[in-house]
Write a protein that holds these residues in place. Sequence first.
Motif, PDB file in Angstrom:
ATOM      1  N   ILE A  67      40.580  34.853  40.158  1.00  0.00           N
ATOM      2  CA  ILE A  67      40.257  33.472  40.534  1.00  0.00           C
ATOM      3  C   ILE A  67      41.436  32.841  41.263  1.00  0.00           C
ATOM      4  CG2 ILE A  67      39.648  31.169  39.703  1.00  0.00           C
ATOM      5  CD1 ILE A  67      38.248  32.526  37.341  1.00  0.00           C
ATOM      6  N   ILE A  68      42.641  33.036  40.739  1.00  0.00           N
ATOM      7  CA  ILE A  68      43.841  32.470  41.363  1.00  0.00           C
ATOM      8  C   ILE A  68      43.988  32.981  42.792  1.00  0.00           C
ATOM      9  CG2 ILE A  68      46.369  32.498  41.299  1.00  0.00           C
ATOM     10  CD1 ILE A  68      46.091  32.396  38.192  1.00  0.00           C
ATOM     11  N   HIS A  69      43.813  34.278  42.986  1.00  0.00           N
ATOM     12  CA  HIS A  69      43.942  34.865  44.323  1.00  0.00           C
ATOM     13  C   HIS A  69      42.927  34.258  45.295  1.00  0.00           C
ATOM     14  CE1 HIS A  69      44.487  37.773  47.515  1.00  0.00           C
ATOM     15  NE2 HIS A  69      43.183  38.002  47.489  1.00  0.00           N
ATOM     16  N   ILE A  70      41.687  34.131  44.854  1.00  0.00           N
ATOM     17  CA  ILE A  70      40.635  33.588  45.715  1.00  0.00           C
ATOM     18  C   ILE A  70      40.915  32.130  46.071  1.00  0.00           C
ATOM     19  CG2 ILE A  70      38.184  32.989  45.798  1.00  0.00           C
ATOM     20  CD1 ILE A  70      37.870  35.547  43.917  1.00  0.00           C
ATOM     21  N   VAL A  71      41.269  31.328  45.074  1.00  0.00           N
ATOM     22  CA  VAL A  71      41.536  29.902  45.321  1.00  0.00           C
ATOM     23  C   VAL A  71      42.745  29.740  46.232  1.00  0.00           C
ATOM     24  CG1 VAL A  71      42.207  27.720  44.235  1.00  0.00           C
ATOM     25  CG2 VAL A  71      40.425  29.122  43.193  1.00  0.00           C
ATOM     26  N   GLU A  72      43.826  30.489  45.978  1.00  0.00           N
ATOM     27  CA  GLU A  72      45.017  30.399  46.830  1.00  0.00           C
ATOM     28  C   GLU A  72      44.686  30.780  48.273  1.00  0.00           C
ATOM     29  OE1 GLU A  72      47.886  32.949  44.907  1.00  0.00           O
ATOM     30  OE2 GLU A  72      48.802  31.244  43.856  1.00  0.00           O
ATOM     31  N   THR A  73      43.945  31.866  48.453  1.00  0.00           N
ATOM     32  CA  THR A  73      43.590  32.323  49.800  1.00  0.00           C
ATOM     33  C   THR A  73      42.726  31.286  50.509  1.00  0.00           C
ATOM     34  OG1 THR A  73      43.691  34.626  49.087  1.00  0.00           O
ATOM     35  CG2 THR A  73      42.487  34.160  51.129  1.00  0.00           C
ATOM     36  N   HIS A  74      41.730  30.760  49.809  1.00  0.00           N
ATOM     37  CA  HIS A  74      40.845  29.750  50.397  1.00  0.00           C
ATOM     38  C   HIS A  74      41.644  28.520  50.847  1.00  0.00           C
ATOM     39  CE1 HIS A  74      37.043  27.525  50.892  1.00  0.00           C
ATOM     40  NE2 HIS A  74      37.762  26.490  50.523  1.00  0.00           N
ATOM     41  N   LEU A  75      42.504  28.044  49.972  1.00  0.00           N
ATOM     42  CA  LEU A  75      43.282  26.845  50.298  1.00  0.00           C
ATOM     43  C   LEU A  75      44.244  27.103  51.457  1.00  0.00           C
ATOM     44  CD1 LEU A  75      43.935  25.467  46.703  1.00  0.00           C
ATOM     45  CD2 LEU A  75      42.263  24.645  48.379  1.00  0.00           C
ATOM     46  N   LYS A  76      44.849  28.290  51.513  1.00  0.00           N
ATOM     47  CA  LYS A  76      45.736  28.632  52.634  1.00  0.00           C
ATOM     48  C   LYS A  76      44.965  28.658  53.947  1.00  0.00           C
ATOM     49  CE  LYS A  76      49.225  31.364  50.243  1.00  0.00           C
ATOM     50  NZ  LYS A  76      49.764  32.725  50.024  1.00  0.00           N
ATOM     51  N   LEU A  77      43.771  29.248  53.937  1.00  0.00           N
ATOM     52  CA  LEU A  77      42.952  29.305  55.150  1.00  0.00           C
ATOM     53  C   LEU A  77      42.581  27.911  55.644  1.00  0.00           C
ATOM     54  CD1 LEU A  77      40.549  32.271  54.299  1.00  0.00           C
ATOM     55  CD2 LEU A  77      42.331  32.243  56.063  1.00  0.00           C
TER      56      LEU A  77
END
Length: 110
Positions: free
Chosen positions: A52-62
């Motif tokens: 979940i952390i990886h997905i949220v971090e990636t989404h927010l960075k994009l």
Amino acid sequence: MYQFGNGKILCLECGGKFRGKQLRTHNSYTCTTYQKQGKDACTNFTIKETDIIHIVETHLKLKGVRVEGSLCEHVLRIEVKDRGFKIYYLDGSNSIVNDHSSEYGVKFKY
């Protein structure tokens, strides 16, 4: 300890909430209905907190969002169904994980 507790993760199979639990090597989330009543009441599906952390971090960075504080502050809710999940963000966007459009495993949509 768990970033996405407090009822943010909802099971669409049974209507229950996911609760954090400590496994040997990582934190994860599992449906409380399954934990209390077993496989006749709901399915056994565990989500690793690191996923979940990886997905949220990636989404927010994009999206160019700078995170200060907890990632959880950006998440409205997470809905789980059919061994996949959808993350809804406070800004109205979402991420879909494993929507079963590929037979080769997990597919992400941001």
